[in-house]
Enzyme design. Sequence first.
Site, short mmCIF file in Angstrom:
data_model
loop_
_atom_site.label_atom_id
_atom_site.label_comp_id
_atom_site.label_asym_id
_atom_site.label_seq_id
_atom_site.Cartn_x
_atom_site.Cartn_y
_atom_site.Cartn_z
N ASP A 19 9.15 2.83 0.42
CA ASP A 19 8.05 3.48 1.14
C ASP A 19 8.20 3.08 2.61
OD1 ASP A 19 5.77 4.28 2.37
OD2 ASP A 19 4.39 3.47 0.87
N LYS A 57 3.59 8.60 9.46
CA LYS A 57 3.33 7.95 10.73
C LYS A 57 4.27 8.41 11.86
CE LYS A 57 0.48 4.52 8.60
NZ LYS A 57 0.54 3.77 7.36
N TYR A 92 0.85 -1.19 0.00
CA TYR A 92 0.00 0.00 0.00
C TYR A 92 0.89 1.24 0.00
CZ TYR A 92 -3.58 3.36 1.58
OH TYR A 92 -4.44 4.42 1.70
C1 LIG Z 1 -0.06 4.30 6.02
C2 LIG Z 1 0.74 4.12 4.82
C3 LIG Z 1 0.66 5.02 3.74
C4 LIG Z 1 -0.34 6.12 3.69
O1 LIG Z 1 -0.15 7.07 4.70
P1 LIG Z 1 -1.40 8.00 5.15
O2 LIG Z 1 -0.77 8.92 6.13
O3 LIG Z 1 -2.43 7.09 5.71
O4 LIG Z 1 -1.87 8.69 3.92
C5 LIG Z 1 1.53 4.84 2.68
N1 LIG Z 1 2.43 3.83 2.67
C6 LIG Z 1 2.53 2.96 3.68
C7 LIG Z 1 3.56 1.89 3.63
C8 LIG Z 1 1.68 3.05 4.77
O5 LIG Z 1 1.76 2.15 5.75
#
Ligand SMILES: *Cc1c(COP(=O)(O)O)cnc(C)c1O
Length: 433
Positions: A243, A271, A148
């Site tokens: 990511d 995060k 994701y």
């Molecule tokens: C949570 C997450 C996102 C998206 O971040 P948001 O702050 O929810 O938009 C993107 N990449 C990874 C790996 C994530 O865990």
Amino acid sequence: MTDILNCTKSEEVFYAAQDLMPGGVSSPVRAFKSVGGKPIVFDRVKGPFAWDIDGNRYIDYIGSWGPAICGHAHPEVTTALQEAIDKGTSFGAPCVLENKLAEMVIEAVPSVEMVRFVNSGTEACMAVLRLMRAFTGRDKVIKFEGCYHGHADMFLVKAGSGVATLGLPDSPGVPRTTTANTLTAPYNDLEAVKKLFSENPDAISGVILEPIVGNAGFITPEPGFLEGLRELTTENGSLLVFDEVMTGFRISYGGAQEKFGVTPDLTTLGKVIGGGLPVGAYGGKKEIMSMVAPAGPVYQAGTLSGNPLAMTAGIKTLELLKQEGTYEKLDSITSRLIDGIMQSAENNGIAINGGHVSAMFGFFLCDGPVRNFSEAKTNDSELFGKLHREMLHNGIYLAPSPFEAGFTSLAHSEEEIDKTIEAFDKSFNAIKN
Ligand SMILES: *Cc1c(COP(=O)(O)O)cnc(C)c1O
């Protein structure tokens, strides 16, 4: 069920929310669709705990989906925020705190020489993709099934947890012309990536991945996978992007890239670096980052980006994490937890496959190994739903989906871990057969 949990107020509020917000929530996974039952409405959080509006207390293993690595509402973070708030909430002008957090991120994360702050992980990934294309002059990107990268159009292809949970293979409203440039491969499958490169010569801007997957359940890279991607991207003149929105400052202070010793060209963060406030970031080599406006032509902007409150929470959180022994402590409590969970499942004759790296853990209710998203889907989802409900009744708040990782924090002591393992014992025993 072991105890009858009174959740009357939660039910009332969630019922009323149905008419006010789509599905009653601001983000889909919160609606508990994949585990059944009704979501719990929170009143407050502190340390390793969350309290719902009916007064029930839970030991929390989501930590607001990752940011709460120092424990919820850490006093040093809240005090710093209270001091900052007196100076105003947003400047829309440069502020010293941005330099400070930028310096900390650059010092910590091996690939980052320059950074741009945004407001979410989604925004960071969206912006990094534009930059990948601009820098290479190529339009295609390779992502992995189950990873994701936020909800931007181009990434909503085989995008893991939230989407998988709702059984949507894709989302309506995403133009085919957009996703035509998104190529996917199974995680941990270097041969598949090689094949995509040879089928699309000089067309792939880069490869983006979660260096440890947390959005298809918890899946680790096999030895050689990250190194292989590093070689393949370099050979093909394309970029490697980690990511690290979830893994950054969680797997180690320098993220998964420090842990595995593989340095990508660009990195996205979120995060943890926001310490519970809305922050995202992307960064990497100076040569690439210098293309971002106003230094270069690649446009990207944000009204609230780099605001003093978000920067303050981020700085305080990183200061706490930087202290001696932090990651050793996170590793030790998380390994105590996952060992206990595995032992407890085995004692009850339930097939389980799990693991952890630092303060991130996960398990699948199936015979392993799980190396990619299709193997993750052999998880017994119905059994997981039952487990999730039992655990709530035993005072433990787990992610409401088998396709999410779990998170521990510095506030989880051995006492909470052992209570959690006891709750797993009771719950596994209640759901077996
Ligand atoms: C949570 C997450 C996102 C998206 O971040 P948001 O702050 O929810 O938009 C993107 N990449 C990874 C790996 C994530 O865990």
